[in-house]
Design a protein around this motif. Sequence first.
Motif, PDB file in Angstrom:
ATOM      1  N   ARG A  17       0.835  -1.200   0.000  1.00 39.29           N
ATOM      2  CA  ARG A  17       0.000   0.000   0.000  1.00 39.29           C
ATOM      3  C   ARG A  17       0.874   1.255   0.000  1.00 39.29           C
ATOM      4  NH1 ARG A  17      -4.351  -0.093   4.645  1.00 39.29           N
ATOM      5  NH2 ARG A  17      -4.906   1.848   3.585  1.00 39.29           N
ATOM      6  N   ASN A  76       2.221   2.394  -3.271  1.00 41.54           N
ATOM      7  CA  ASN A  76       1.313   3.056  -4.215  1.00 41.54           C
ATOM      8  C   ASN A  76       1.421   4.573  -4.138  1.00 41.54           C
ATOM      9  OD1 ASN A  76       0.118   0.682  -5.206  1.00 41.54           O
ATOM     10  ND2 ASN A  76      -1.231   0.552  -3.422  1.00 41.54           N
ATOM     11  N   TRP A  77       2.186   5.047  -3.182  1.00 40.86           N
ATOM     12  CA  TRP A  77       2.304   6.500  -2.973  1.00 40.86           C
ATOM     13  C   TRP A  77       3.798   6.812  -2.860  1.00 40.86           C
ATOM     14  CZ3 TRP A  77      -1.185   9.206   1.254  1.00 40.86           C
ATOM     15  CH2 TRP A  77      -0.928  10.570   1.277  1.00 40.86           C
ATOM     16  N   GLY A 120      -7.834   3.230   1.473  1.00 39.78           N
ATOM     17  CA  GLY A 120      -8.127   2.425   2.661  1.00 39.78           C
ATOM     18  C   GLY A 120      -8.113   3.250   3.940  1.00 39.78           C
ATOM     19  N   VAL A 173      -1.885   8.242   7.610  1.00 43.29           N
ATOM     20  CA  VAL A 173      -2.600   8.633   6.395  1.00 43.29           C
ATOM     21  C   VAL A 173      -3.247   7.433   5.714  1.00 43.29           C
ATOM     22  CG1 VAL A 173      -1.179  10.662   5.925  1.00 43.29           C
ATOM     23  CG2 VAL A 173      -0.482   8.443   5.025  1.00 43.29           C
ATOM     24  N   ALA A 174      -4.214   7.740   4.891  1.00 44.78           N
ATOM     25  CA  ALA A 174      -4.976   6.713   4.170  1.00 44.78           C
ATOM     26  C   ALA A 174      -4.219   6.327   2.908  1.00 44.78           C
ATOM     27  CB  ALA A 174      -6.358   7.257   3.823  1.00 44.78           C
ATOM     28  N   LEU A 175      -3.655   5.146   2.923  1.00 50.92           N
ATOM     29  CA  LEU A 175      -2.891   4.689   1.756  1.00 50.92           C
ATOM     30  C   LEU A 175      -3.823   3.970   0.777  1.00 50.92           C
ATOM     31  CD1 LEU A 175       0.186   3.124   3.626  1.00 50.92           C
ATOM     32  CD2 LEU A 175       0.066   5.374   2.541  1.00 50.92           C
ATOM     33  N   PRO A 176      -3.525   4.052  -0.508  1.00 48.06           N
ATOM     34  CA  PRO A 176      -4.324   3.292  -1.482  1.00 48.06           C
ATOM     35  C   PRO A 176      -4.157   1.798  -1.242  1.00 48.06           C
ATOM     36  CG  PRO A 176      -2.948   4.939  -2.573  1.00 48.06           C
ATOM     37  CD  PRO A 176      -2.477   4.846  -1.158  1.00 48.06           C
ATOM     38  N   SER A 203      -5.244  11.614   0.346  1.00 44.79           N
ATOM     39  CA  SER A 203      -4.390  10.518  -0.106  1.00 44.79           C
ATOM     40  C   SER A 203      -3.824  10.864  -1.479  1.00 44.79           C
ATOM     41  CB  SER A 203      -5.195   9.215  -0.185  1.00 44.79           C
ATOM     42  OG  SER A 203      -4.337   8.133  -0.473  1.00 44.79           O
TER      43      SER A 203
END
Lengths: 661, 392
Positions: free
Chosen positions: A163, A166-167, B120, B130-133, B320
């Motif tokens: 996850r 992805n960033w 998510g 933080v809200a990660l994909p 995000s």
Amino acid sequence: MSDTDQYFHLTLGPVQGFVAQARRTRDFWAGSFLLSWMASVAILAVQKQGGDIEFPIPDSDFMKAMTGQASPEQLPQQGSVPNRFKAFGAKVGAEFSPAEVVEAMQEAWQTLCDQVWDKDLGPNLDEDQRGLSRSIWDRQIQGFWEVSWCLTQQKEASSLLDRRKNWRSHVQPEEPGVKCMMMEGWQELSGAERPEQKTLDGFWRPLRESLRHGATDLRPGEYLSALGFVKRRFVRHFRDFSASLSNGVTLKGWSLPSQVPSVLYMAAAPWYAQALTRARESQGVREALHHFHDKAEALVDFSETAHPTRTVAEATAALELKPHYAGIDGVVFHPSQLEQGAVRFGDAQGPRDVLSALNDLRRKAELPEPSSFYAMVIMDGDSLGSQMSDPDKQKAISRGLNTFTRTVPEVVREHDGFLVYAGGDDVLAMATVDSAVGMAAALRKTYARIFEEENEGQRPGKKITTSLSGGIEFAHIKTPLTFVLNDAHDLLDGVAKDQTGRDSLAVRVWKPGGCHLQWSQPWDHLQKGFSESDTDQLRDLVARFREREAVSPFTNRFMFRISDLLQRLPASFFASGGQAEQANRHLVSRLLRAELKHSGLDLAGNGERDEEVEALVADLLALATPHRRRVHEDSAQLAATQAFNGDALKLVRFLSTEGMA
Amino acid sequence: MTALRWRFRPVDTWFFREARPHDAVGVGQLDSVFPPPITTLMGAIRTTLGDQAGVDWHRFRRGEAGEAHEWLGDASDTGALRVREWSLRLDGERLYPAPADLLVETQTDGERRLHRLTIGDPVHCDLGYVALPEMPETAPPGCKPVENAWLTETGIQQWAAGEVPAVATLIEQRDLVTAEPRLGIGRNNARGTVKEGLLYQTRHLRLRHDRDIAVDVVVDGVPDALRESLPQHTSVRLGGEGREAGVEIEAAADPASGAAAGVSGASARGVIVMMRTPGVFAQQGRTHWLLPDFQVESDDQGWARAWRGEIREQPLRLVSACMGRMLRRGGWDQKAHRPRTVTASVAPGSLFFLEPISPDQTPQALIDTLAEGQIGGDAAWGQGQYMTGLWF
């Protein structure tokens, strides 16, 4: 689990951006080693805070060596240093500080790089130059690594790093001026604004001449960034390395051999082993070999001594030669290199003498020219990531991978290879043309056996379902190494896994003009009928073609004619389905048979030979019919695709003619 | 002033070299980047315009062509010219960079399907809390991020409306170009001989001959008088080895919008800003992934929770992001005869997930307000162009 436990996941990169950027096999090895070393620093920093590494299980020898506690025989050496910790998970306490881990990694990296600067650059640059080079050095060393981590209280959370990836938030610094020849987009250390040879030589020539140890570490005209320079030179100073980190961990270096087999050596190794073997049998060959050694010794050093292939080492020992003769610089086996004369060697007579001695040895030993191809073998486990989220499988997976990693070096050595890294379910090794397919098959077999044993202790429903896919790049010695390494990943992921359905082998052959062939098959199809033996359809067919070739040369003519024939068939020829397709396949079989008989193959007209032709044709068609592996409810099935891959014929021809076995 | 559309098509192969020097020793091979960098395309456009205007290039290089220099600019300044649009075209249709939330699944029968990452729950990580994909539940293991790919107009409309684009709308780089290895030599032009030791390999781009593949650049700022005199068809030398490209020049129509038009955003959580061209963003003077002028919002324990800022005067909370590695581009400065500085930018296809701050702002209204636009530096070079989609 106690209420205060947390789970820490860390990843370090860029993996490909560091490891695969290489001009020599040694750069490639160094990148892999340093990545492992950095991750090991992180593991020590986690353990220092009371953390317990759960995945993967750290290699105890490597961890001991990191802090100077390993005995001499435990010290990790080339070929057995795994690049295993590019991502890991650890159980840590409530007060755990991820920042301390990252700081320890940066501090250790900085200290190691400082040592290279202090030994090689600082004392050898004048004051004006030192300031400019140091500013480039600091910018690059400080700005390179991308360390990402996640912290959670959920034990089963196994996808956090995926996850996080992805960033992508890491920004590498701006890089002006002339760029490094090894690390793409990074400024070389002289700080020259333009690629003017005089300016660049003014910096690099005196530096090259002032380096202690490793006279050939920098070639004339080669200019590197700080990152490239550290990769090239750290090995010379690692034995004396020592660092006391702020977290209380003291790191120690150890002696690492600075020699890694070159692609030139790997390409010629099967030929050299044959020459050594024939020298045992013939006085004339032995004399020619000694003469060749004398001339070669005058031209080059024994730069491959640390890691000769197993068969070369054994043949050298059988001939009662000193071991270093097994590791003579691979350049002396290749006429294409020797013919460069003074351009490459600075002297025209030396390479001319070696070439003459090489040709004499070839004639006396009745050997062709050494091959110009080597192999890069890449393997990766299938479907493990999705199972790591199941706590009931995690320990068995970690244990299985640890066993596999410890077993890989011996399998690679046994198959005449050089291990670049083995970590978790990843393997990357160099091999000879002869040994690559066998090595890949043996690694797959070893992996399967290890997880079968692990599954014996698993409850029903908790069995680990995994397999090992492989890719083999057969590359010409002139094909750039970085390109081969990058393409190997594409071959493995795109062809062996996605296109062929995992548990498969994919092969590409790269000639100087580009991609010569691409072929793949599921392992189960390759090993159909050979499950109890130590070979497979491909190797068996190549061996039979070689045998026939030795009796009456026919392979080239046959393969060219068949490829030409198949290219003329319409694309729909094998896609009609049903009886029409069967009829078409039968027709092709007849055509192949007719071509085989007219190709120069000595058949002598008897029934036994007819059977041999039938078998050759049937097996060629089996190899040339692509199969795809399909998984349905945990069971895999193979399905033939309605196509015909003429590259299978090219592959058989390539392995038959380039190999020596 | 009417904008001009320059449509480039290859005559033979193309080569736009990566950020590594030609290698004077040993074996080296340079790859080509694709699509062509805007600096290269603008260089060709400026050369054509200058030739047509009768610019004396020797005087120009010496800085003595003042007026021409003002509107033509140079390698670091576009002068009066402005890149309004910069895109790939396939069979006449505009292509959009594949959004970074797209995943591709290869099914056991070889068929492929697309999925989209979802945002998510928050996670403690090096970015903050933080809200990660994350992978959607519908996506099986083994799905991979889509890389080096584009969407057709239909595909991007589906994406902007919050849907998963049909796989048929996905165009991958291998559908457009193949690599073609070449061997080159260094030439001593004065003596008409080969330079010793300067043998090099390059991998050129061979665009597929059975499809109409082109690169469009729409440029504002061409003086009216000159515009009238430009040919409709010409050719230019383009890229690292001066490879030939055919060019069509015509007045540009207004670009079609890829933003979610006519789709109800009533149930949307927010909007997604997608970078159509590289984003040149900085924080405190340093290149950064974060949208310009957005400020971190932290919780009591110091964990970053979101970032707050404005686009087109709309206050927004960045919750995000989804992005691949930063793009690093350098190249060669023809005028100064030296390598350009390699700089980083946010890659096309990168996504920023934004929530409205005020209850008065609806996602639908935000889509209408933000629509398409530009954010960050190097606007004149066409950098930082974005479009918006709905975030459900």
